[in-house]
Design a protein around this motif. Structure first.
Motif, short mmCIF file in Angstrom:
data_model
loop_
_atom_site.label_atom_id
_atom_site.label_comp_id
_atom_site.label_asym_id
_atom_site.label_seq_id
_atom_site.Cartn_x
_atom_site.Cartn_y
_atom_site.Cartn_z
N ALA A 35 0.38 -1.25 0.13
CA ALA A 35 0.50 -0.11 -0.40
C ALA A 35 1.28 1.25 -0.02
O ALA A 35 0.11 2.37 -0.02
CB ALA A 35 -0.87 0.05 0.99
N ARG A 196 -8.85 0.16 -0.79
CA ARG A 196 -7.78 0.73 0.83
C ARG A 196 -6.61 1.70 0.20
O ARG A 196 -5.91 1.48 -0.68
CB ARG A 196 -7.62 0.27 1.94
CG ARG A 196 -6.72 -0.84 1.92
CD ARG A 196 -6.54 -2.07 2.82
NE ARG A 196 -6.38 -1.29 3.98
CZ ARG A 196 -6.06 -0.66 5.45
NH1 ARG A 196 -7.79 -1.57 5.85
NH2 ARG A 196 -5.85 -0.20 5.84
N ASP A 197 -6.28 2.45 0.53
CA ASP A 197 -4.57 3.09 0.67
C ASP A 197 -4.40 3.12 -0.71
O ASP A 197 -3.38 3.87 -1.16
CB ASP A 197 -4.04 2.07 0.89
CG ASP A 197 -3.36 1.42 2.46
OD1 ASP A 197 -3.27 2.59 3.41
OD2 ASP A 197 -3.12 0.43 2.24
N ASP A 249 -2.87 6.64 3.10
CA ASP A 249 -2.57 5.79 4.31
C ASP A 249 -3.73 5.62 4.82
O ASP A 249 -4.12 6.25 6.03
CB ASP A 249 -1.14 5.97 5.50
CG ASP A 249 -1.09 4.68 6.48
OD1 ASP A 249 -1.80 4.25 6.85
OD2 ASP A 249 -0.94 5.23 7.25
N SER A 250 -4.16 4.64 4.97
CA SER A 250 -5.45 4.43 5.33
C SER A 250 -6.12 4.45 7.06
O SER A 250 -6.92 5.24 7.34
CB SER A 250 -6.94 3.34 4.95
OG SER A 250 -6.99 3.79 3.31
#
Length: 383
Positions: A35, A196-197, A249-250
């Motif tokens: 990520a 995500r990310d 960066d979730s």
């Protein structure tokens, strides 16, 4: 006051509960292997998905609801895309009259959606959809659906993803959204695949982003898709944007007890300030939007614009801004220095540093969390 306190604590508890639910949900099947890195092939594929669907010189519509469209979601994409010079960009409202942005600023839109339809019966190439107070507004949803049916790429900025969700555009698509909205977005769209990310995601004519600070990167990505990487890089330097790739960066954006108590304490503070921002012809709407938005999210201050008179003035990129107050009648607690058009994307950093000095580092961190923004540094004057 007691009822107010109970309300604040209840809202804070709801925020914490919603965030806990999001943290417990399984990772997306489309989660990148690493990520922290956006591979070149991935970025190339994203830019290809953002290519203009119709015209060599695209037409871009930035959509606003007259009462309650998010300030930065609306003004930043307009400003970035307009400055690129690569597209015809229109600032629209659903109805005649001023566009009252939230949490601050008032503009006169360039056209209504009906007027735009008359001028461009084949529709836009891109439609930018900000967060709106009424994400289920029938007029908004009908217009977005019609634009999508005409082949426009629909871009939901931040909580604009909720509008896209209500329009049925997130079903069976990879998508993202503001950290606070994700639980509901996934519940309402069980076939949506959360990525995500990534701060923006494009899937078959629908684009979604994370928080409001993703508005600069996604706009630069559209510029790259239209004109190539060189114009996008030049524009990024002019704006002061470090990068515009998809990386995010979730896990960095989670509410905790410090944020809850900061929100509650600031809301209940005995003394709150009215912050004045001086404006005049040529004011940079990107820097103004980022500054006004930040100070409006402290729960300790509200923002008004101040000019020599209350007649509409023209911003750097051609919008008509209506000042809130004339200088002689301003009655503000604090008047900030005028915002600068030099590297306007960095205005948020300057605002957060000043907020940290005025109200403490925890308030600055709370504002950054709302904006889904990872500060590159902390204020040296914070407390």
């Amino acid at each position: 006051m007691r009822r107010h306190a109970i309300l604040v604590i209840a809202v804070a508890a709801t925020l914490a509960a919603n965030t806990a639910c999001m943290q417990m949900q399984p990772a997306s099947q489309t989660q990148p292997t690493n990520a922290a890195v956006v591979e070149t092939d991935e970025h190339v594929a994203t830019i290809a998905a953002l290519k203009p669907p119709k015209r060599q010189r695209p037409v871009i519509a930035v959509l606003g609801q007259n009462a309650g469209t998010e300030t930065t979601d609306y003004l930043v994409p307009y400003g970035v895309l307009k400055q690129s010079g690569l597209a015809d960009v229109w600032a629209l409202a659903t109805e005649p009259g001023p566009l009252k942005l939230h949490p601050a600023l008032v503009i006169q839109p360039q056209a209504t959606t009906a007027g735009f339809d008359a001028r461009y019966p084949d529709g836009a190439d891109y439609v930018i959809v900000p967060a709106m107070h009424h994400p289920d507004d029938a007029l908004v949803l009908a217009w977005i659906k019609a634009q999508a049916a005409k082949g426009a790429t629909i871009v939901g900025v931040c909580s604009g993803a909720k509008v896209l969700s209500n329009a049925g555009l997130l079903r069976d698509r990879a998508a993202t959204g503001h950290w606070y909205d994700l639980d509901k977005l996934r519940r309402d769209n069980p076939s949506m695949r959360w990525v995500r990310d990534r701060r923006y995601v494009a899937d078959r004519g629908v684009v979604t982003t994370t928080g409001i600070t993703a508005s600069v990167p996604v706009s630069l990505a559209i510029v790259e898709a239209i004109g190539g990487s060189a114009p996008a890089a030049t524009l990024a330097r002019e704006l002061g944007a470090a990068s515009w790739d998809e990386g995010h960066d979730s896990d960095a954006f989670q509410i905790d007890g410090r944020h809850i108590w900061t929100a509650a304490g600031n809301t209940l503070a005995f003394w709150n300030q009215t912050i004045g921002i001086p404006v005049k012809d040529g004011v940079d709407e990107i820097a103004l939007a980022l500054t006004a938005d930040a100070y409006s999210r402290t729960y300790r201050s509200r923002v008004v614009t101040i000019a020599d008179h209350q007649q509409a003035l023209t911003t750097r990129r051609g919008l008509r801004l209506v000042p809130d107050r004339a200088a002689k009648d301003a009655h503000t607690n604090v008047v900030l220095a005028p915002v600068t058009g030099e590297r306007p994307a960095q205005a948020l950093d300057a605002a957060l540093d000043d907020i940290a000095v005025r109200y403490g580092e925890r308030t600055a961190a709370f504002v950054a969390l709302q904006s889904e923004y990872k500060r590159p540094r902390a204020s040296t004057g914070a407390r």
